[in-house]
Structures are given as C-alpha cells and as structure tokens.
Design a protein around this motif. Sequence first.
Motif, PDB file in Angstrom:
ATOM      1  N   TYR A 316       0.835  -1.212   0.000  1.00 18.83           N
ATOM      2  CA  TYR A 316       0.000   0.000   0.000  1.00 18.83           C
ATOM      3  C   TYR A 316       0.866   1.258   0.000  1.00 18.83           C
ATOM      4  CZ  TYR A 316      -4.264  -2.715   1.000  1.00 18.83           C
ATOM      5  OH  TYR A 316      -5.324  -3.583   0.937  1.00 18.83           O
ATOM      6  N   ALA A 319       2.653   1.795  -3.266  1.00 15.24           N
ATOM      7  CA  ALA A 319       1.704   2.213  -4.305  1.00 15.24           C
ATOM      8  C   ALA A 319       1.331   3.674  -4.125  1.00 15.24           C
ATOM      9  CB  ALA A 319       0.462   1.330  -4.252  1.00 15.24           C
TER      10      ALA A 319
ATOM     11  N   ALA B  16      -5.781  -9.047   2.367  1.00 18.35           N
ATOM     12  CA  ALA B  16      -5.037  -7.775   2.394  1.00 18.35           C
ATOM     13  C   ALA B  16      -3.858  -7.836   1.428  1.00 18.35           C
ATOM     14  CB  ALA B  16      -4.547  -7.496   3.812  1.00 18.35           C
ATOM     15  N   VAL B  17      -3.214  -8.982   1.367  1.00 21.21           N
ATOM     16  CA  VAL B  17      -2.077  -9.129   0.452  1.00 21.21           C
ATOM     17  C   VAL B  17      -2.553  -9.038  -0.995  1.00 21.21           C
ATOM     18  CG1 VAL B  17      -0.288 -10.716  -0.381  1.00 21.21           C
ATOM     19  CG2 VAL B  17      -0.672 -10.455   2.078  1.00 21.21           C
ATOM     20  N   ARG B  18      -3.654  -9.724  -1.291  1.00 18.86           N
ATOM     21  CA  ARG B  18      -4.197  -9.677  -2.663  1.00 18.86           C
ATOM     22  C   ARG B  18      -4.558  -8.258  -3.066  1.00 18.86           C
ATOM     23  NH1 ARG B  18      -7.470 -13.846  -1.076  1.00 18.86           N
ATOM     24  NH2 ARG B  18      -9.326 -12.520  -1.145  1.00 18.86           N
ATOM     25  N   ASP B  19      -5.300  -7.602  -2.158  1.00 20.40           N
ATOM     26  CA  ASP B  19      -5.783  -6.256  -2.453  1.00 20.40           C
ATOM     27  C   ASP B  19      -4.633  -5.271  -2.628  1.00 20.40           C
ATOM     28  OD1 ASP B  19      -8.072  -4.327  -2.564  1.00 20.40           O
ATOM     29  OD2 ASP B  19      -6.976  -3.473  -0.852  1.00 20.40           O
ATOM     30  N   SER B  20      -3.661  -5.331  -1.700  1.00 20.49           N
ATOM     31  CA  SER B  20      -2.559  -4.365  -1.741  1.00 20.49           C
ATOM     32  C   SER B  20      -1.641  -4.627  -2.936  1.00 20.49           C
ATOM     33  CB  SER B  20      -1.751  -4.430  -0.436  1.00 20.49           C
ATOM     34  OG  SER B  20      -1.149  -5.701  -0.310  1.00 20.49           O
ATOM     35  N   LEU B  21      -1.467  -5.900  -3.262  1.00 18.34           N
ATOM     36  CA  LEU B  21      -0.587  -6.247  -4.381  1.00 18.34           C
ATOM     37  C   LEU B  21      -1.219  -5.803  -5.703  1.00 18.34           C
ATOM     38  CD1 LEU B  21       2.026  -7.504  -5.272  1.00 18.34           C
ATOM     39  CD2 LEU B  21       0.975  -9.769  -5.139  1.00 18.34           C
ATOM     40  N   PHE B  23      -3.304  -3.409  -6.042  1.00 19.48           N
ATOM     41  CA  PHE B  23      -3.247  -1.946  -6.009  1.00 19.48           C
ATOM     42  C   PHE B  23      -1.864  -1.440  -6.425  1.00 19.48           C
ATOM     43  CE2 PHE B  23      -2.945   2.004  -3.345  1.00 19.48           C
ATOM     44  CZ  PHE B  23      -3.879   2.738  -4.055  1.00 19.48           C
ATOM     45  N   LEU B  24      -0.844  -2.083  -5.885  1.00 20.92           N
ATOM     46  CA  LEU B  24       0.535  -1.711  -6.211  1.00 20.92           C
ATOM     47  C   LEU B  24       0.797  -1.878  -7.708  1.00 20.92           C
ATOM     48  CD1 LEU B  24       3.471  -1.016  -5.144  1.00 20.92           C
ATOM     49  CD2 LEU B  24       3.838  -3.491  -5.095  1.00 20.92           C
ATOM     50  N   CYS B  27      -0.991   0.750  -9.810  1.00 21.98           N
ATOM     51  CA  CYS B  27      -0.297   2.030  -9.762  1.00 21.98           C
ATOM     52  C   CYS B  27       0.943   2.026 -10.659  1.00 21.98           C
ATOM     53  CB  CYS B  27       0.122   2.375  -8.333  1.00 21.98           C
ATOM     54  SG  CYS B  27      -1.283   2.754  -7.306  1.00 21.98           S
ATOM     55  N   ASN B  28       1.379   0.825 -11.017  1.00 17.43           N
ATOM     56  CA  ASN B  28       2.520   0.717 -11.915  1.00 17.43           C
ATOM     57  C   ASN B  28       2.093   0.258 -13.308  1.00 17.43           C
ATOM     58  OD1 ASN B  28       5.238   1.145 -10.322  1.00 17.43           O
ATOM     59  ND2 ASN B  28       3.812   0.109  -8.934  1.00 17.43           N
ATOM     60  N   ASN B  29       0.796   0.523 -13.581  1.00 17.52           N
ATOM     61  CA  ASN B  29       0.251   0.246 -14.901  1.00 17.52           C
ATOM     62  C   ASN B  29       0.292  -1.233 -15.292  1.00 17.52           C
ATOM     63  OD1 ASN B  29      -0.191   3.018 -15.252  1.00 17.52           O
ATOM     64  ND2 ASN B  29       1.983   3.259 -15.800  1.00 17.52           N
ATOM     65  N   PHE B 107       8.041  -7.977   0.786  1.00 22.58           N
ATOM     66  CA  PHE B 107       9.104  -7.887  -0.214  1.00 22.58           C
ATOM     67  C   PHE B 107       9.253  -6.444  -0.692  1.00 22.58           C
ATOM     68  CE2 PHE B 107       5.172  -9.815  -1.705  1.00 22.58           C
ATOM     69  CZ  PHE B 107       4.643  -8.763  -2.437  1.00 22.58           C
ATOM     70  N   ASP B 108      10.376  -6.178  -1.293  1.00 21.72           N
ATOM     71  CA  ASP B 108      10.649  -4.851  -1.850  1.00 21.72           C
ATOM     72  C   ASP B 108       9.854  -4.698  -3.148  1.00 21.72           C
ATOM     73  OD1 ASP B 108      11.927  -2.395  -2.424  1.00 21.72           O
ATOM     74  OD2 ASP B 108      13.278  -3.480  -3.785  1.00 21.72           O
ATOM     75  N   ASP B 109       9.051  -3.618  -3.262  1.00 28.25           N
ATOM     76  CA  ASP B 109       8.174  -3.469  -4.431  1.00 28.25           C
ATOM     77  C   ASP B 109       8.971  -3.405  -5.728  1.00 28.25           C
ATOM     78  OD1 ASP B 109       9.180  -0.960  -3.669  1.00 28.25           O
ATOM     79  OD2 ASP B 109       7.607   0.060  -4.813  1.00 28.25           O
TER      80      ASP B 109
END
Lengths: 521, 127
Positions: A316, A319, B16-21, B23-24, B27-29, B107-109
């Motif tokens: 989060y 992002a 939460a992991v599914r949703d945030s991943l 989302f991430l 945001c990176n198209n 992990f590091d995004d």
Amino acid sequence: MNSKSDKAGRAASDSASDGSIDSGLRERHGLFTALLETAVDGIIVIDPGGLIQIYNQACERLFGYRADEVLGRNVKLLMPSPYHQEHDGYLAHYHKTHERRIIGIGREVLGQRKDGTTFPMYLSVGEGTLDGQRFFVGIIHDLSAIRQEMAQREGADRLLAQIVQSSDDAIISKTLDGFITSWNPSAERMFGYGAVEAVGKHISLLFPSNRIAEEKEIMARLGLGLSVTHYETVRLHKDGREVLVSLSVAPICDGAGAIIGASKVARDITERKQAEAHALALQDELSHVGRLSAMGQMSAAIAHELNQPLAAISNYVKAAQRLLENDPTEQKLKTAREAMEKASNQTLRAGTIIRYLRDYVEKRDSARSRENLNEVIREAVTLAMMGHKHRNIGLSLTLDPAIPPMVLEKVQIQQVLLNIVRNALEAMAGIDHAELTISSAADAAAATITVRDTGPGFPAEVAGRLFQPFVTTKQDGMGIGLKICQSIIEAHGGIIEARNANPGAIFTVRLPLSLKEADKA
Amino acid sequence: MKQDGWLVHIVDDDEAVRDSLGFLLECNNIEACDYCSADEFLRTAPANIPCLVLDLHMPGTSGLELLKQLRARGLAMPIIVISGRIDPVLGAEVRAAGASAMLSKPFDDQALLALIKQALAMGRIVG
C-alpha cells in the motif's frame, strides 16, 4: 463284624472261648472283646518276650497291618529305627532291673506303618499278670492330626509374624486403655522408638499435644465395633519431628468376640505429601513449559501470519508513493489516502498479533481479575485460528451476552480454549464439512463454554483417558496439553469434559460464577 | 497508462495481500487478476497466462502443488513465488519445482516489479 475283627478280638493264645466256661465268664469275654474292638485308640498286648498277643481293630487302621499279619510276631515290627533295634534290649533291661522307663507312664514315640511311613503317637504301657504269666498292654493314641493342626497353626502364625515384621507400614497393637502391646520394625523406623522401649508405654507417646483428643475419638469408634481407615493426621517421632501418617485402626477381639484392644496400621505419608506439593509446583512450571513448547510450534505460523500484514503495508505504502509522484491529480491523491488508510489498518492487525503473542508467552504470576468471559473467548479463538489454514472451516460463535463479569485468570483460561480450539482445527484438517461451533451460556451457578467440531471424534481407546498425561492421538504429541487444561480449570473450581458427538467431539468447560479475586489460582 | 497485455495473475489466500498487491501493480500500470486459492485458480483461470504471482501457504491445494501441476502440464509461464515463511528446505523444493523467482513477504516493491516486468517482457518475446 467282619472276620478280620473276629480274629483280632480272639487274640493269639486265647483259649477262653472253647465253650467249656460258664455264662459269667462268657459274658465277660464278650465285654472284653467289645471293649477292644470299639476302642478308638490302638490296644496291643505283648508277652514278656515282646511277641504280640492282642492287636485290636484300631491298630489295623493305625499301622496298616491286619491282625493275622502281626499276631505272634515281635512288637518291634511296629517301631521305626532306633526303637526297632533297641526294643528287645529295653525289655531285657526291664526284666533284669525292673527299672521303669515307659511302663506305667507313657510318652510320645513314633510308630511305623506297614508301608514304612511313621506317625507320632502317645504310647502308654501297663503291666499285668494273668495265670502267673506277665504281659504288657500298650495303648496307642494317634497324634498325627493334632500335630498337623499345630504345624499349620504355627505356620500361619509364623507367616503372619513375617508379614507384620516385613511390612512397610508401622503395625502397632495396644490394649483398650492404650498401652502398646506390639511394635514392628517399621514402627521403629517411623517413630524412632525400639520395640523394647515402646511396648508397655502408652500410645500417647506418639501424639502431638494438640491431637491427644484424637485417641479418645478413635477408641470411641472402636468401642462401637467400627474401624478407622486412612485417617490422615500427625504423630511425633522420638526426635520430636512431626510425621504425617495415614492411620487405619481396627478392634482386636478375643476368642469370644469381646474387644480387648486395637491394631493400628500407620503409613508414613510425609513423602507423599511432599511429592504432592512438588507435583503442584511442577505443574505450574509445566504449564509455562507447555505454553513455550506450543509457542515453538506456533512461532513459525505466527511469523507467517505477521508477514501478511507487513507485505500488505509495504504494498500500500509503495503504491501510494507512486501515486504521489509528479504533481498528482486530485483522484490520485484520494486513492493514495485510501491506500494509507488500508496500510494503517494492516499495522493494527500486525499489532494485534504481537499482543496476543506476548500475552501467550509471558508467564504471569497467578493473578485473577474481573473479565468479560465472551471477550476472553473471542480473543482466544482469534489467536487459535491464527496461522491456521482455516479458510474452509465454518466458524460459528454464539456468545450469551447475559453472562456476568467473572473473576478468572484470563491468560490461563485462554490457554485452555486455545488448546481445545487448535485440537479441533487439527482434527478437522482435510475434512469436507468442517464446522467449529463455539458457544457460551450461563445459569445461576456457572458459565459453560462449549466447543464442538465435526472431526472424527476420539478413538474409543483414548476416549476415557483424555485428561491423563501422556495420552495423545497425535503422532508427535506429548499428551500433556489436556492435562494442563484440566489443572487450570480445576484450579478455577471448574470442570472440563470431553465426549464424542457423532460426528465430531464436544469439549465443555464449566466455570463457577462465584470465584473471588482473593482465591489463589 | 496501461500497457497492453501486461496482466499478472495473483494467487494468495490473504485478502489484504491480494488487495494491496493488485493496487501496487495497478499504480505501476500492470493489470492484476486475483484468486483466493489454488483451487479457485485451477477452476477459473484462462489457459494462457503471461505471469503468475503465487503464494505458497494456502488451505486446500498449496502453492507448491499448484506450481508442480502447472509445470507437469508443460506450462512454461514465469511463476514468481511469494511466501511469509520460506526455510532453506522449502526454498530448494520450490526452485526444483520450476519457480522463476522467489520472494519473502514482506518484499521490496521494486524487486517484485522488476521480476514481473522481466517476466512479461520475456513472455512477449517468446510469444
């Protein structure tokens, strides 16, 4: 009468029955014969040379020889060695010296049967003269039955004495007014007095001054013919130290049934009591160890659980960072704020996990507090479900809001619930319709927590022994979990029970509503 | 601006992991499509997948089993394994089963994005 008896009755050199004698004589002869043949004791008449003249029916029974086998033969036939060899000498000696050794007296000797065996008998010998001819009458009383009975009685007495001597328990007998009459070696060990010292002394020797009254109560019970069993009390050792004993006292009766004293069996339970105290301390420790050991198994699961929110938070935040780059639009700002909100929620989730963990591991001093039981249950269930692959398990919590606040040791009760719920989850691993039903309810006296699963239930061979230590259905289980649960619940004055529900198993925990904060857990 | 065909499938049982991943990635198209279990993935996922991000510890069919099944079927798409609990033994097993890469949660995004982009670019060349 049979012919054998007739022969015996007639005797070897009898000539009185030739029919030429008068009726009085005949009558006397008949009486004499009857006397001989009805006598229970053996009767033998020998001549001065030792040859058998008369040998009655009782003798046939005693020696196994028929009369016709012995009449006219030397009486030494009926004697074992050395009398057998020496009897002729005895007779010769008597004839020469008239010194009486057995004649006119009697004594205990051995007889020898036809088959060579011997038996004890009391032999009395009389001497008489008939028609100028001397004769000796021997009367034989068989002692074997009496001897055997005495030997048995002695054997039994000896056995009893050995039991008393070798018993680990102190065994003491005393008169009705309390004077010691016997004292076994264990009594000596337990109380320090030797038998010589103790016998004859009053039993109050062993009583601490504040327990003298006990003796009166015990004796009163005995007077009514009642026993005292496993009465736990304190007695004094010679050196003054207290000995914890378990007493059993029973009346001693004489042959007529009158109570003449008491036997007292005392078992030293000092060590047992110490062991009990030690076991309690150990259980306390074990409960902590149990927590830590379960912790070991859980830590990997909890680390995994903790890494989920951490991963989410990281995602989060990264992002949102991305969204905030390069002069973001209003829409991007809004989305970024939402992401931060979600990240924040995940930090709370992580915090909760850590708090549960800490509560679980810490060994706290026994401390009770007023708690909302439903809250305690909810937290324990949350912790138990943590790190478990419980996605496909249906969980139903039905908690009765009317349960009043209860005084209990929260962490311990949670440990019990955690254990039960985790057992249920393990039991339902890989089952199709896995359902966990947890409910709470209260009546006037107690609150009841019920945990039901739809697993396979308990195998019959362990169903009755679930709460014994080291009983387990798990391959790598120690089997101490439920034992600890039981001690915790019992320390709260409650009851824990388990039964098969078909399908599955039901655990029930009942906790009294009335526990006070002051009670030690 | 989304790039064509940049679609990543995510299998993880933690919401939460599914949703945030997802989302991430957005945001990176990168488009994301998620599944809460390996079983759901097996039931509903399309045959041709450019890239899979796969969690290991899940109820039902585990991530490792899914990985083995996909490779056994001859599917060669890049599979990035993520897990909150990887020990050396499990790590070796995952590698042997044919994982393209492995990351520990959290992990590091940038590391994940780099792996995903590399996987997608490769798939593009191969495809």
